[in-house]
Design a protein around this motif. Structure first.
Motif, short mmCIF file in Angstrom:
data_model
loop_
_atom_site.label_atom_id
_atom_site.label_comp_id
_atom_site.label_asym_id
_atom_site.label_seq_id
_atom_site.Cartn_x
_atom_site.Cartn_y
_atom_site.Cartn_z
N UNK A 1 -9.39 3.38 16.37
CA UNK A 1 -9.56 1.90 15.70
C UNK A 1 -8.11 1.28 16.09
N UNK A 2 -8.10 0.06 16.32
CA UNK A 2 -6.88 -0.71 16.53
C UNK A 2 -6.80 -1.70 15.47
N UNK A 3 -7.89 -1.93 14.47
CA UNK A 3 -7.66 -2.80 13.35
C UNK A 3 -6.97 -2.08 12.24
N UNK A 4 -6.32 -2.83 11.36
CA UNK A 4 -5.57 -2.31 9.97
C UNK A 4 -6.07 -3.19 8.86
N UNK A 5 -6.35 -2.26 8.03
CA UNK A 5 -6.64 -2.95 6.56
C UNK A 5 -5.23 -3.53 5.99
N UNK A 6 -5.32 -4.49 5.23
CA UNK A 6 -4.38 -4.96 4.42
C UNK A 6 -3.60 -3.81 3.64
N UNK A 7 -2.20 -3.97 3.60
CA UNK A 7 -1.59 -2.67 3.13
C UNK A 7 -1.13 -3.08 1.60
N UNK A 8 -0.47 -4.07 1.43
CA UNK A 8 0.09 -4.46 -0.06
C UNK A 8 -0.67 -5.12 -0.83
N UNK A 9 -0.75 -5.01 -2.16
CA UNK A 9 -1.64 -5.25 -3.26
C UNK A 9 -1.84 -6.81 -2.94
N UNK A 10 -0.88 -7.55 -2.62
CA UNK A 10 -1.01 -9.14 -2.71
C UNK A 10 -2.00 -9.51 -1.49
N UNK A 11 -1.64 -9.00 -0.34
CA UNK A 11 -2.49 -9.12 0.90
C UNK A 11 -3.81 -8.76 0.46
N UNK A 12 -4.01 -7.53 -0.18
CA UNK A 12 -5.42 -7.13 -0.50
C UNK A 12 -5.95 -7.90 -1.18
N UNK A 13 -5.37 -8.75 -2.34
CA UNK A 13 -6.13 -9.41 -3.42
C UNK A 13 -6.48 -10.74 -2.72
N UNK A 14 -5.44 -11.33 -1.88
CA UNK A 14 -6.02 -12.32 -0.66
C UNK A 14 -7.32 -12.14 -0.06
N UNK A 15 -7.34 -11.16 0.55
CA UNK A 15 -8.38 -10.71 1.67
C UNK A 15 -9.57 -10.41 0.67
N UNK A 16 -9.46 -10.07 -0.21
CA UNK A 16 -10.80 -9.75 -1.07
C UNK A 16 -11.50 -10.82 -1.59
N UNK A 17 -10.96 -11.95 -1.39
CA UNK A 17 -11.87 -13.45 -1.77
C UNK A 17 -12.52 -13.80 -0.47
N UNK A 18 -12.34 -13.23 0.61
CA UNK A 18 -13.16 -13.45 1.97
C UNK A 18 -13.90 -12.31 2.07
N UNK A 19 -13.73 -11.05 1.98
CA UNK A 19 -14.37 -9.92 2.62
C UNK A 19 -13.66 -8.69 1.90
N UNK A 20 -14.33 -7.54 1.73
CA UNK A 20 -13.76 -6.27 1.39
C UNK A 20 -12.59 -5.83 2.16
N UNK A 21 -11.69 -5.09 1.76
CA UNK A 21 -10.38 -4.96 2.24
C UNK A 21 -10.19 -3.27 2.19
N UNK B 1 -3.05 2.89 2.81
CA UNK B 1 -1.81 3.70 3.50
C UNK B 1 -2.07 3.29 5.11
N UNK B 2 -0.97 2.98 5.89
CA UNK B 2 -1.14 2.67 7.16
C UNK B 2 -1.81 4.08 8.07
N UNK B 3 -1.52 5.30 7.40
CA UNK B 3 -2.07 6.37 8.16
C UNK B 3 -3.67 6.43 8.25
N UNK B 4 -3.94 6.81 9.58
CA UNK B 4 -5.41 6.95 9.85
C UNK B 4 -6.06 8.47 9.42
N UNK B 5 -6.29 8.57 8.16
CA UNK B 5 -6.50 9.67 7.68
C UNK B 5 -8.18 9.90 7.32
N UNK B 6 -8.75 9.03 8.02
CA UNK B 6 -10.29 9.38 7.76
C UNK B 6 -11.03 8.79 9.19
N UNK B 7 -12.00 9.55 9.24
CA UNK B 7 -12.91 9.14 10.37
C UNK B 7 -14.25 8.58 10.05
N UNK B 8 -14.50 7.25 10.36
CA UNK B 8 -15.62 6.55 9.81
C UNK B 8 -16.54 6.67 10.60
N UNK B 9 -17.82 7.04 10.44
CA UNK B 9 -19.01 7.05 11.46
C UNK B 9 -19.73 5.76 11.53
#
Length: 331
Positions: A136-156, A200-208
């Motif tokens: 996967x090339x996409x990244x979830x937002x990493x830091x708390x402030x970025x996550x809060x901002x993203x959450x008002x649009x979609x899940x982060x 975390x930036x690490x890709x520690x999970x395989x989502x089906x």
């Protein structure tokens, strides 16, 4: 392996008719390099061989606590496991996904080093229904402030990848029954108002990814619930009461204004939902087209709707495209 006297992590996995994947999911947890956990597995009324598969692994590893119950749904199952968990940290897992071996070790170290983080997710790679791997090339937002901002649009956050502080989640009331198929998104919004979330930036999970997953089968219900969760968050952040607190179910969009004593909120939420589902044939065939028709009948904007009709044609939805086109000309 035997369960530790004081587990550091309680793993929570609910299973419903997952015989195709559940063994691989269980093995990925038992194979973690950090083994100081208990593994709660709720067999939520499965009608296939899931229950016997769970029992087979439980007989081999005492860290597994198998809980068999009549079908109650994911939210009730998760809240039951939150109540029964013995560890201060709870880790989510889904019955069709795979955790990489170092997942718990990395997450535990981070949570121990950062006591202010309440929910810790990871980035992911993907599997298809047949087990083929897709980076996967996409990244979830990493830091708390970025996550809060993203959450008002979609899940982060990727829900099954998270590790959480049990006491924080229970103090907030756990997962709310009204938000079926978007219970995690509603929870992240509520957590973010008083605590920090981190990815975390690490890709520690395989989502089906598969046609049978909840986000594909229930996309319209999920989109309506997400719009309600955002509205509730906006009200809380403005110092007003949460209109859905204590609700067992969410109202339909045409009931929103009557419930809230407002005007125009339902129409705005309906347009949000339409924007979320316009690329989904399942949603269009499952009530999405009717939402678009109601929007047009009430004089809503037509911007982008002709493109949606064109996409319907490309998806082979010719009658639906014709219906939408006629309504665009009529209203």
């Amino acid at each position: 392996m035997s369960i530790p006297d004081t587990p550091l992590i309680s793993v929570m996995m609910s299973v419903y008719n997952a015989e195709r994947y559940v063994a691989e999911a269980i093995q990925s947890i038992l194979g973690q390099t950090e083994g100081r956990f208990e593994f709660l597995i709720v067999n939520d009324g499965s009608r296939d061989a899931s229950g016997s598969i769970i029992d087979r692994y439980a007989a081999q590893d005492s860290r597994i606590r198998a809980i068999h119950q009549d079908n109650r749904g994911l939210i009730a199952s998760l809240n039951r496991m939150l109540d029964e968990a013995r560890a201060p940290l709870v880790a989510r897992m889904d019955s069709d996904d795979v955790s990489r071996p170092e997942r718990f070790a990395v997450q535990l170290a981070f949570m121990q080093a950062h006591p202010g983080i309440a929910v810790l997710g990871t980035n992911t790679d993907e599997l298809d229904a047949d087990g083929a791997f897709f980076p996967c090339s996409d990244f979830h937002p990493e830091h708390p402030a970025d996550i809060r901002e993203r959450l008002m649009v979609a899940s982060a956050m990727c829900h099954p990848s998270v590790m959480m502080r049990r006491d924080v989640i229970r103090a907030l009331g756990g997962y709310r029954a009204a938000f079926r198929h978007c219970e995690d998104y509603d929870l992240w919004l509520r957590v973010s108002e008083s605590h920090d979330l981190y990815n975390l930036p690490d890709r520690l999970f395989l989502y089906r990814r598969s046609p049978d997953q909840v986000s594909e089968k229930h996309i319209l219900v999920q989109a309506i619930g997400a719009a309600c969760a955002r509205y509730a968050a906006q009200q809380r952040r403005a110092g007003r009461a949460d209109p859905f607190e204590g609700a067992a179910a969410l109202p339909s969009l045409d009931q929103i204004d009557a419930l809230l004593g407002s005007s125009g909120v339902g129409a705005r939420m309906r347009l949000e939902v339409i924007d979320s589902i316009k690329y989904s044939p399942e949603a269009m065939n499952g009530g999405g087209l009717e939402l678009m028709q109601a929007h047009l009948r009430e004089g809503g904007t037509k911007q982008g709707f002709w493109r949606t009709a064109g996409r319907m044609v490309k998806m082979g939805m010719i009658p639906q495209a014709l219906t939408l086109s006629l309504d665009l000309m009529r209203y």
